[in-house]
Design a protein around this motif. Structure first.
Motif, mmCIF file in Angstrom:
data_model
loop_
_atom_site.group_PDB
_atom_site.id
_atom_site.type_symbol
_atom_site.label_atom_id
_atom_site.label_comp_id
_atom_site.label_asym_id
_atom_site.label_seq_id
_atom_site.Cartn_x
_atom_site.Cartn_y
_atom_site.Cartn_z
ATOM 1 N N VAL A 37 59.555 11.118 -16.115
ATOM 2 C CA VAL A 37 58.770 12.217 -16.668
ATOM 3 C C VAL A 37 58.066 11.738 -17.930
ATOM 4 O O VAL A 37 58.722 11.217 -18.853
ATOM 5 C CB VAL A 37 59.661 13.437 -16.987
ATOM 6 N N ILE A 38 56.744 11.910 -18.000
ATOM 7 C CA ILE A 38 55.963 11.495 -19.165
ATOM 8 C C ILE A 38 55.523 12.731 -19.931
ATOM 9 O O ILE A 38 54.648 13.490 -19.467
ATOM 10 C CB ILE A 38 54.734 10.666 -18.762
ATOM 11 N N PHE A 86 56.784 9.755 -10.482
ATOM 12 C CA PHE A 86 56.366 10.126 -11.833
ATOM 13 C C PHE A 86 55.971 11.597 -11.892
ATOM 14 O O PHE A 86 55.347 12.120 -10.961
ATOM 15 C CB PHE A 86 55.182 9.267 -12.282
ATOM 16 N N PHE A 87 56.305 12.212 -13.023
ATOM 17 C CA PHE A 87 55.877 13.578 -13.313
ATOM 18 C C PHE A 87 55.117 13.559 -14.636
ATOM 19 O O PHE A 87 55.693 13.242 -15.685
ATOM 20 C CB PHE A 87 57.081 14.523 -13.398
ATOM 21 N N ALA A 88 53.833 13.874 -14.583
ATOM 22 C CA ALA A 88 52.995 13.932 -15.781
ATOM 23 C C ALA A 88 53.054 15.344 -16.335
ATOM 24 O O ALA A 88 52.564 16.293 -15.707
ATOM 25 C CB ALA A 88 51.565 13.548 -15.434
ATOM 26 N N PHE A 89 53.670 15.507 -17.501
ATOM 27 C CA PHE A 89 53.846 16.812 -18.127
ATOM 28 C C PHE A 89 52.741 16.986 -19.163
ATOM 29 O O PHE A 89 52.610 16.184 -20.082
ATOM 30 C CB PHE A 89 55.220 16.888 -18.781
ATOM 31 N N PHE A 94 52.733 10.238 -8.203
ATOM 32 C CA PHE A 94 52.595 11.185 -9.314
ATOM 33 C C PHE A 94 52.543 12.640 -8.858
ATOM 34 O O PHE A 94 51.961 12.963 -7.823
ATOM 35 C CB PHE A 94 51.322 10.880 -10.110
ATOM 36 N N SER A 95 53.139 13.492 -9.686
ATOM 37 C CA SER A 95 52.957 14.940 -9.616
ATOM 38 C C SER A 95 52.630 15.421 -11.024
ATOM 39 O O SER A 95 53.087 14.826 -12.010
ATOM 40 C CB SER A 95 54.216 15.638 -9.107
ATOM 41 N N TYR A 96 51.862 16.480 -11.114
ATOM 42 C CA TYR A 96 51.504 17.025 -12.426
ATOM 43 C C TYR A 96 52.268 18.321 -12.649
ATOM 44 O O TYR A 96 52.344 19.186 -11.765
ATOM 45 C CB TYR A 96 50.006 17.282 -12.512
ATOM 46 N N VAL A 97 52.847 18.471 -13.852
ATOM 47 C CA VAL A 97 53.578 19.671 -14.232
ATOM 48 C C VAL A 97 52.885 20.265 -15.443
ATOM 49 O O VAL A 97 52.844 19.635 -16.509
ATOM 50 C CB VAL A 97 55.047 19.373 -14.554
ATOM 51 N N ARG A 98 52.328 21.434 -15.289
ATOM 52 C CA ARG A 98 51.648 22.102 -16.392
ATOM 53 C C ARG A 98 52.690 22.782 -17.285
ATOM 54 O O ARG A 98 53.554 23.528 -16.801
ATOM 55 C CB ARG A 98 50.679 23.137 -15.825
ATOM 56 N N GLY A 99 52.657 22.508 -18.602
ATOM 57 C CA GLY A 99 53.639 23.117 -19.485
ATOM 58 C C GLY A 99 53.325 22.883 -20.945
ATOM 59 O O GLY A 99 52.499 22.045 -21.304
ATOM 60 N N GLU A 100 54.000 23.644 -21.786
ATOM 61 C CA GLU A 100 53.889 23.519 -23.236
ATOM 62 C C GLU A 100 55.203 22.964 -23.783
ATOM 63 O O GLU A 100 56.284 23.353 -23.345
ATOM 64 C CB GLU A 100 53.607 24.882 -23.885
ATOM 65 N N ASN A 153 68.893 10.810 -11.681
ATOM 66 C CA ASN A 153 68.477 9.540 -12.285
ATOM 67 C C ASN A 153 67.063 9.750 -12.809
ATOM 68 O O ASN A 153 66.090 9.511 -12.113
ATOM 69 C CB ASN A 153 68.531 8.431 -11.238
ATOM 70 N N THR A 154 66.982 10.239 -14.034
ATOM 71 C CA THR A 154 65.696 10.674 -14.574
ATOM 72 C C THR A 154 65.444 10.047 -15.938
ATOM 73 O O THR A 154 66.339 9.995 -16.788
ATOM 74 C CB THR A 154 65.643 12.216 -14.712
ATOM 75 N N ILE A 155 64.205 9.572 -16.121
ATOM 76 C CA ILE A 155 63.748 9.028 -17.401
ATOM 77 C C ILE A 155 62.804 10.046 -18.033
ATOM 78 O O ILE A 155 61.866 10.516 -17.384
ATOM 79 C CB ILE A 155 63.007 7.697 -17.195
ATOM 80 N N PHE A 156 63.056 10.386 -19.277
ATOM 81 C CA PHE A 156 62.159 11.261 -20.040
ATOM 82 C C PHE A 156 61.495 10.413 -21.115
ATOM 83 O O PHE A 156 62.157 9.940 -22.046
ATOM 84 C CB PHE A 156 62.927 12.421 -20.664
#
Length: 489
Positions: free
Chosen positions: A9-10, A41-44, A81-87, A111-114
């Motif tokens: 997660v980025i 990957f999750f682009a936050f 990649f997936s995109y996650v919209r958030g604040e 097994n997650t990297i932040f």
């Protein structure tokens, strides 16, 4: 090596760090076939995008920054990649993130990297929100990656660490310093400990002094909101240069394991002689760049940069003298120097040897013998060199300096970006090149007295013209008249 599928997660996925460093590095790892097939990957980010819009943005970024962009390879890359919209400050956004992580092929996010590619002031809030939805729990191998600076001073570093440890264990925290991923820096360990003819000379009996320089020709690049509060001491000395110092000075670790290496680095930091208040002016100097010329182009002074406070005394240059009080280095000065808007981009380490004890050539045309040096160039080139004195051909007894180049990359071998090495280590769970908190703490203990002193002295700061090598007053730090700053590595 951490086995199993992995989420990455980025946070801050549309910011400068992700755009300039993370995405190109991850693409190159994909190109090299080093990313595990089950890594996603999750682009936050806060922008009103979906995954298709994110991929279009990522394609534009990579096409602009990479010379070797491959459309077919990118097609494979963007499927991760997936995109996650958030604040960052919205608790509901983290509930959505947890839901999205759980909706993937991995039934639980075990097994997650932040990766926190965000402002340091936002670290604590993100960590708390991750903990609030249970994303900190070590169901498998969760880990969190934090960029420098780690705190603004010793007190804030301790508070941030306490907040981190409320939700994450120390072995889950990866404090990243990209200088540790540079190949010359990693080669320093091999050069020292794999060569028997080098290590016996690496001590106070043979070394006169050590210089560590990180020079930049760029200015603050529209980062006044951060830089005018931080300054060069926080931004560079406390982390990058202190890490380089530990690798130069440390004892051989018992093994090339994360904690064994980091134990030796901490011993160095704990052995640095504290700087008393009365000695700060003798051992530390700050300065700020004024107007000048870089590559023939006129540039503004620091106080004319957009966003810089009027009459700011924030330092853009620091020179520092330290002593390490242990058996190996007692009495050897370590000179650290960093600055912006200097004559050129150059980072390196230089060790000068002592003069021979016998004045063998005093009755010859040789008036003085130049000392031997070993230098490590970190950027823009990556080389290791030794300087020896040899006799000039001819009838007279005279000498010149010969350069022995121990370049370690063949012409066909491509340089590896520091972030590529470090990101791969994060994925694999190797913490050797990452910073443990006691390293952070002891580095702050070294520089904290200087920060406190400078915070009270707000009326004057030395200046130097942009395009120079800094203020001439920096020469006062040297212990002897035959010592001077070295600008070539």
């Amino acid at each position: 090596m951490i086995e199993g599928a992995c989420h990455f997660v980025i946070f801050g996925s549309t910011g400068n760090l992700a755009t300039k460093k993370l995405l190109p590095a991850l693409y190159h790892l994909e190109q090299a076939g080093r990313l595990p097939p089950d890594l996603t990957f999750f682009a936050f980010g806060r922008r009103e995008w979906d995954t298709a819009a994110w991929n279009a943005h990522m394609q534009e970024v990579l096409q602009k920054r990479l010379r070797n962009f491959d459309a077919a390879l990118f097609g494979k890359f963007c499927k991760r990649f997936s995109y996650v919209r958030g604040e960052l400050d919205n608790a509901d956004s983290y509930q959505e993130l947890a839901y999205r992580l759980g909706k993937t092929e991995i039934t639980t996010p075990s097994n997650t990297i932040f990766y926190l590619a965000i402002k340091p002031t936002e670290f604590g809030e993100v960590v708390s929100n991750l903990g609030a939805v249970g994303l900190n729990k070590d169901k498998g191998k969760h880990r969190i990656v934090i960029e420098k600076p780690f705190g603004d001073d010793l007190e804030s570093a301790l508070m941030l660490n306490e907040r981190l440890h409320k939700y994450f264990n120390e072995d889950q925290i990866y404090r990243i310093d990209h200088y540790m991923g540079k190949e010359t820096v990693q080669n320093l360990i091999v050069f020292r400990f794999a060569n028997l003819m080098i290590e016996p000379l690496w001590n106070r009996n043979f070394i006169d002094h050590v210089q560590i320089t990180v020079a930049e020709d760029i200015g603050i690049e529209n980062r006044a909101d951060y830089y005018d509060r931080a300054g060069a001491l926080r931004d560079m000395i406390q982390n990058h240069l202190m890490q380089l110092l530990t690798l130069v000075a440390m004892e051989p670790p018992a093994a090339l394991e994360a904690d064994a290496v980091r134990d030796e680095k901490v011993k160095v930091l704990r052995s640095i002689r504290p700087i008393p208040r009365r000695a700060i002016h003798a051992q530390a100097l700050r300065a700020q760049y004024g107007p000048g010329h870089i590559n023939g182009q006129g540039v503004a002074g620091y106080q004319e940069e957009p966003g810089v406070e009027a009459n700011s005394v924030t330092e853009t240059y620091v020179a520092l003298k330290l002593y390490i009080d242990n058996w190996r280095w007692r009495g050897v000065p370590f000179y650290l120097r960093t600055g912006k808007r200097l004559a050129k981009q150059a980072s390196g380490i230089a060790l000068r040897f002592r003069q021979p004890p016998q004045q063998l050539f005093r009755e010859t045309p040789i008036e003085s013998i130049e000392p031997n040096w070993i230098t490590f160039s970190i950027q823009p080139t990556e080389t290791i060199k030794a300087e020896l004195q040899v006799r000039l051909p001819g009838l007279e007894m005279d000498t010149r300096t010969a350069h022995l180049n121990a370049s370690y990359r063949m012409d066909s071998e491509q340089p590896l970006d520091a972030y590529e090495a470090l990101l791969l280590d994060v994925v694999e769970g190797d913490r050797t090149l990452f910073i443990r908190f006691d390293e952070v703490e002891w580095a702050w203990r070294v520089v904290d007295p200087i920060l406190k002193n400078w915070s009270q002295e707000r009326e004057f700061i030395h200046t130097y013209p942009a395009g120079s090598w800094g203020p001439p007053e920096a020469a006062r730090l040297f212990d002897s008249e035959d010592q001077s700053w070295r600008n070539e590595f």
